[in-house]
Structures are given as structure tokens and as C-alpha cells.
Design a protein around this motif. Structure first.
Motif, mmCIF file in Angstrom:
data_model
loop_
_atom_site.group_PDB
_atom_site.id
_atom_site.type_symbol
_atom_site.label_atom_id
_atom_site.label_comp_id
_atom_site.label_asym_id
_atom_site.label_seq_id
_atom_site.Cartn_x
_atom_site.Cartn_y
_atom_site.Cartn_z
ATOM 1 N N SER A 69 0.848 -1.186 0.000
ATOM 2 C CA SER A 69 0.000 0.000 0.000
ATOM 3 C C SER A 69 0.884 1.235 0.000
ATOM 4 O O SER A 69 2.024 1.197 0.484
ATOM 5 C CB SER A 69 -0.879 -0.006 1.254
ATOM 6 O OG SER A 69 -1.543 1.230 1.436
ATOM 7 N N SER A 105 -5.902 -9.827 -1.095
ATOM 8 C CA SER A 105 -4.963 -8.908 -1.732
ATOM 9 C C SER A 105 -3.652 -9.645 -1.961
ATOM 10 O O SER A 105 -3.593 -10.870 -1.845
ATOM 11 C CB SER A 105 -4.771 -7.657 -0.863
ATOM 12 O OG SER A 105 -4.060 -6.664 -1.577
ATOM 13 N N SER A 115 -0.541 -0.169 -6.233
ATOM 14 C CA SER A 115 -1.407 -0.967 -5.371
ATOM 15 C C SER A 115 -2.853 -0.484 -5.508
ATOM 16 O O SER A 115 -3.142 0.469 -6.227
ATOM 17 C CB SER A 115 -0.952 -0.853 -3.912
ATOM 18 O OG SER A 115 -1.299 0.413 -3.386
ATOM 19 N N ASN A 116 -3.751 -1.139 -4.782
ATOM 20 C CA ASN A 116 -5.159 -0.725 -4.778
ATOM 21 C C ASN A 116 -5.469 0.123 -3.554
ATOM 22 O O ASN A 116 -6.626 0.266 -3.157
ATOM 23 C CB ASN A 116 -6.082 -1.947 -4.825
ATOM 24 C CG ASN A 116 -5.747 -2.956 -3.727
ATOM 25 O OD1 ASN A 116 -4.925 -2.689 -2.855
ATOM 26 N ND2 ASN A 116 -6.386 -4.116 -3.781
ATOM 27 N N SER A 117 -4.436 0.693 -2.945
ATOM 28 C CA SER A 117 -4.601 1.486 -1.730
ATOM 29 C C SER A 117 -3.643 2.661 -1.773
ATOM 30 O O SER A 117 -2.430 2.483 -1.661
ATOM 31 C CB SER A 117 -4.334 0.617 -0.494
ATOM 32 O OG SER A 117 -4.194 1.405 0.657
ATOM 33 N N ASP A 137 -8.704 4.720 -3.052
ATOM 34 C CA ASP A 137 -8.151 3.859 -4.102
ATOM 35 C C ASP A 137 -7.381 4.706 -5.126
ATOM 36 O O ASP A 137 -7.055 5.859 -4.881
ATOM 37 C CB ASP A 137 -9.301 3.098 -4.768
ATOM 38 C CG ASP A 137 -8.873 1.783 -5.409
ATOM 39 O OD1 ASP A 137 -7.752 1.707 -5.943
ATOM 40 O OD2 ASP A 137 -9.677 0.830 -5.399
ATOM 41 N N LYS A 141 -11.097 6.830 -8.645
ATOM 42 C CA LYS A 141 -12.002 5.763 -8.231
ATOM 43 C C LYS A 141 -12.707 6.150 -6.926
ATOM 44 O O LYS A 141 -12.227 6.991 -6.178
ATOM 45 C CB LYS A 141 -11.232 4.458 -8.028
ATOM 46 C CG LYS A 141 -10.729 3.814 -9.312
ATOM 47 C CD LYS A 141 -10.122 2.446 -9.015
ATOM 48 C CE LYS A 141 -9.730 1.717 -10.288
ATOM 49 N NZ LYS A 141 -9.191 0.356 -10.007
#
Length: 430
Positions: A69, A105, A115-117, A137, A141
Motif C-alpha cells: 500500500s 490482496s 497498489s489498490n490502496s 483507491d 475511483k
């Protein structure tokens, strides 16, 4: 057509294409060049680069070297009285930093992936007595929050009312959060953090109000500006919240100027005042740097080199504007910042650091040593600040978290980025 003629034609076409691309690049680069040229003309006292040797005032703990993250938070997720560390879909249980997963994850490749964070926040969203996790995100998004399952077995988010699940809730009717430096700030003064950001669809400066009553789960969107304003593009950089005109009401500042706050923070009509506040930057901090009674702005370059303070002045048009002062060129890619009183002198200090491999090594200096640093301020005594290096192998991500992690009443620093996750315990002597 013989081979020699064909070769000549290819050569001429290649030259023409190269000229076209060069001209297009120059046109794109020119605005940023002009900004930097203007900044250079305004700088009255230049900072000198310091040797990036840590001061030894912080005890470093490496939680992991995995890239999970670029946001980080702290919260007591298991109600054992200790602060845990959150990084994206994972949390690390104090005191041994045991890893747990809130939702499926993985570890990301820091040279190839995002990352998605991007930013994290720990807070009790629904006020049930258990801390939850808020995640911003990829830019543009919607954000979301994971509801704490209260120590019940299970780990995966997404199932409907399944015991033990970290239930995932989308924020504010799926508002696309724009500006890469959204702020976790208390906009309405109710004592709870909200999210200050841009709205991707409406291109407005908005705030997402956190639930205010126990049991509520929905965040609400309120507009501060009109539609189609600067600072709301998906990859815009720089936003802050503070009282620019000293009228007792906080304003919103972006690098293009500031939106004048009113007592109505749901009106969508805050007036915009253009001003020069430099190039794309991270979180913008509003404070009186030099002690002249007017609030200034401190920023750091998100994808180039420099930390600056912008002195509030009255320009030739009798309007509020800013004069640029360079504070540091120690490290590039300083993509986040936060204020906290690290040395217990009663004044908030400025903390920032390199976003290591911000664009996977494609930006100048983004794979240089990952420096984390802080600046103390001394209003009334030039140059009004002093730089301190905390570490040269960590850096910062897209948000920095400060919290007393060990109970010694000193603010500690927690960061996460492509270099890993790190805790720095504050050992500064008064």
C-alpha cells in the motif's frame, strides 16, 4: 522504386517525425518551465542541500519490506489497548506486528505496479465502539471503508452480513475521488475527520462527510466550489484546508489559488481567487511561517524536486498572492506531508518524504535514497525553519500518519510505500 530511394524516404520521414515529437514535448513542458522560471525569480533566500544523514532522534522498526500500500493508518482494531498498523487490505497487530488480511490482496511489484490502496485512515466510522478502516483507491475511483467484524472469525470482505467479514462500504454514492492529495480533515467542526477532495464527474471541490450518528454507515457528499474548477482533475496534485484571509473561516487552497470559505460549507459557491502557488505538489499546509500574522502555505513537489514556503503578500492588484521561498532540495518526489509537534515546543512541525519509485523509476531521482524528513519552524527568526533527516531508507507514500504508538506521549511516525512499511518512534529530547 529502388532500395536507395526507399531508404532516403524513410530517413526523411523519420526526421520529420522526430521534429514533430520534439515540438510537441516542448509545448507540453513549457508551462512547467515557466512556473519554475517564475519561482526562481521570486526566491530571495535559497536553501542548500543537506547531507542525508539521519539525526538519530527516531527508533526505526521495519514492519515489512513488501509493497502492499502507499497509504497507511493506525487504529486499535482488536480492542486490546494497543495501536495496530494498517496498510491497505492488511493490518499488523501490535506489539509483534503479526500480519492479518481484511480482504483478498497480494504483494505488488514496486517497479511495475500500483497498489489498490493510495491513502488510508483509521476511525470508528459507524460509532459502534470499534475502529474501522477507510481506503482511498487509485485516483478517480470511489473510496470505501471496511467495517470491523469485532474480533469474530473470518477475514474476507464482500459477503452479505456474514459473521467475521470485514464488510466493504462504498463512500458517498461512488464519488470518484480526484486530486492525488485528498485531505483527512474536519471540515464541519464536529470533531470527526472528513475527506476533502475533487469530484471526478462534476469537477468540483467537495467534501465527503463521515457519518455523524451512531449506527450510520453512509458518507455524504457536499460541494464547496462551482463545477469545472481547477484542482479536480484525476491526477491533479495539491489541496489544503486553512484560513488564508484570516477571517476566522477556513478556506480551500490549491496550487492555482484558493477558494474563500463561508459559514455555509454545503453551498457549492465558494469564490475562487487565483494565486501562484507553484508546481504540482503534495498536501498543502496552511500556517504562519514567519510570524507576521498572515498565514502562509508550505508545499513539497510531488514528482520533481523541492520543498517551499509561500509567503502571503498583497500584490500590485491589491490581492492576496504569494512569494516563493525554497526550503529544501534534499530529495525529490515528496508526495505527502502532515503537521505534528514532534519536538514539544508548542508549534506544529512539517513532515514529508520521498515517494520511493513513484512512477516505477521513470521520474528523475525517484529511485534515489528514500528520505524521510521534518522541518521545525521558528517564526520571527530567519530563515524561519530548520531541516532534520529522520531516515534515508524508507521515504513516505501518499499519506503519512502520526500517533503515539508506545505510550510515551510523543508523536511517532508511520509510513508505507513501495519500499515497505515502517514505524519511527520519537526519541527527540526536549
Amino acid at each position: 522504386m529502388n532500395t536507395k530511394i526507399k531508404t532516403t524516404i524513410r530517413f526523411v520521414l523519420s526526421i520529420l517525425l522526430l521534429c514533430h515529437l520534439t515540438n510537441a514535448y516542448c509545448q507540453q513542458a513549457d508551462p512547467l518551465f515557466k512556473v519554475r522560471q517564475q519561482q526562481a525569480a521570486n526566491i530571495t533566500s535559497r536553501a542548500t542541500s543537506t547531507t542525508a544523514v539521519p539525526s538519530g532522534d527516531f527508533k526505526k522498526t521495519t514492519i515489512t519490506r513488501d509493497f502492499l500500500s502507499e497509504g497507511v493508518a493506525v487504529a486499535d482494531l482488536n480492542k486490546d489497548g494497543r495501536m495496530d498498523i494498517v496498510a491497505g487490505y492488511y493490518w499488523f497487530e501490535a506489539p509483534n506486528w503479526t500480519r492479518h488480511e481484511m480482504a483478498p490482496s497480494r504483494t505488488y511489484d514496486p517497479r511495475k505496479e500500483y497498489s489498490n490502496s493510495f491513502l488510508n485512515l483509521g476511525m470508528d466510522v459507524n460509532q459502534d465502539g470499534w475502529d474501522d478502516v477507510v481506503i482511498v483507491d487509485f485516483p478517480g475511483k470511489p473510496g470505501f471503508w471496511f467495517e470491523n467484524p469485532k474480533n469474530q472469525p473470518g477475514r474476507s470482505a464482500g459477503a452479505v452480513d456474514s459473521p467475521g467479514q470485514w464488510m466493504k462500504h462504498i463512500l458517498a454514492d461512488s464519488v470518484g475521488i480526484t486530486n492525488e492529495s485528498p485531505g483527512f480533515v474536519d471540515v464541519d467542526g464536529d470533531g470527526r475527520p472528513d475527506i476533502l477532495c475533487g469530484d471526478k464527474a462534476k469537477k468540483q471541490i467537495v467534501w465527503l462527510k463521515s457519518p455523524s450518528k451512531p449506527g450510520e454507515t453512509q458518507w455524504k457528499r457536499f460541494a464547496l466550489s462551482k463545477e469545472n474548477v481547477a484542482g479536480t482533475e484525476p491526477f491533479a496534485h495539491g489541496i489544503g484546508f486553512g484560513d488564508i484571509n484570516m477571517d476566522g473561516i477556513k478556506d480551500v487552497v490549491i496550487r492555482n489559488g484558493w477558494f474563500q470559505g463561508t459559514t455555509d460549507n454545503k453551498s457549492g459557491n465558494w469564490a475562487f481567487h487565483p494565486a501562484s502557488l507553484g508546481e504540482p505538489c503534495s498536501h498543502m499546509q496552511v500556517l504562519d511561517v514567519n510570524g507576521d500574522g498572515k498565514n502562509d502555505v508550505v508545499t513539497a513537489s510531488a514528482h520533481a524536486l523541492g520543498v517551499w514556503w509561500y509567503e502571503q503578500i498583497i500584490d500590485e492588484q491589491v490581492q492576496i498572492n504569494f512569494k516563493t521561498h525554497l526550503m529544501s532540495n534534499t530529495t525529490a518526489q515528496t508526495h505527502s506531508s502532515i503537521m505534528a509537534d514532534l519536538n514539544a515546543d508548542g508549534r506544529a512541525d512539517y513532515i514529508t518524504g520521498k515517494r520511493f519509485l513513484a512512477h516505477h523509476g521513470r521520474d528523475p531521482g525517484d529511485s534515489d535514497p528514500a528520505i524521510l524528513m521534518w522541518f521545525e519552524f521558528s517564526p520571527g527568526k530567519e530563515p524561519f525553519f530548520k531541516e532534520h533527516v529522520i531516515d534515508n531508507d524508507s521515504g513516505a507514500g501518499l499519506n503519512i500518519t502520526v500517533k503515539d504508538m508506545n505510550g510515551d506521549r510523543k508523536p511517532d511516525i508511520i509510513v508505507a510505500n513501495k519500499n515497505g512499511i515502517f514505524l519511527f518512534e520519537n526519541k527527540i529530547k526536549k
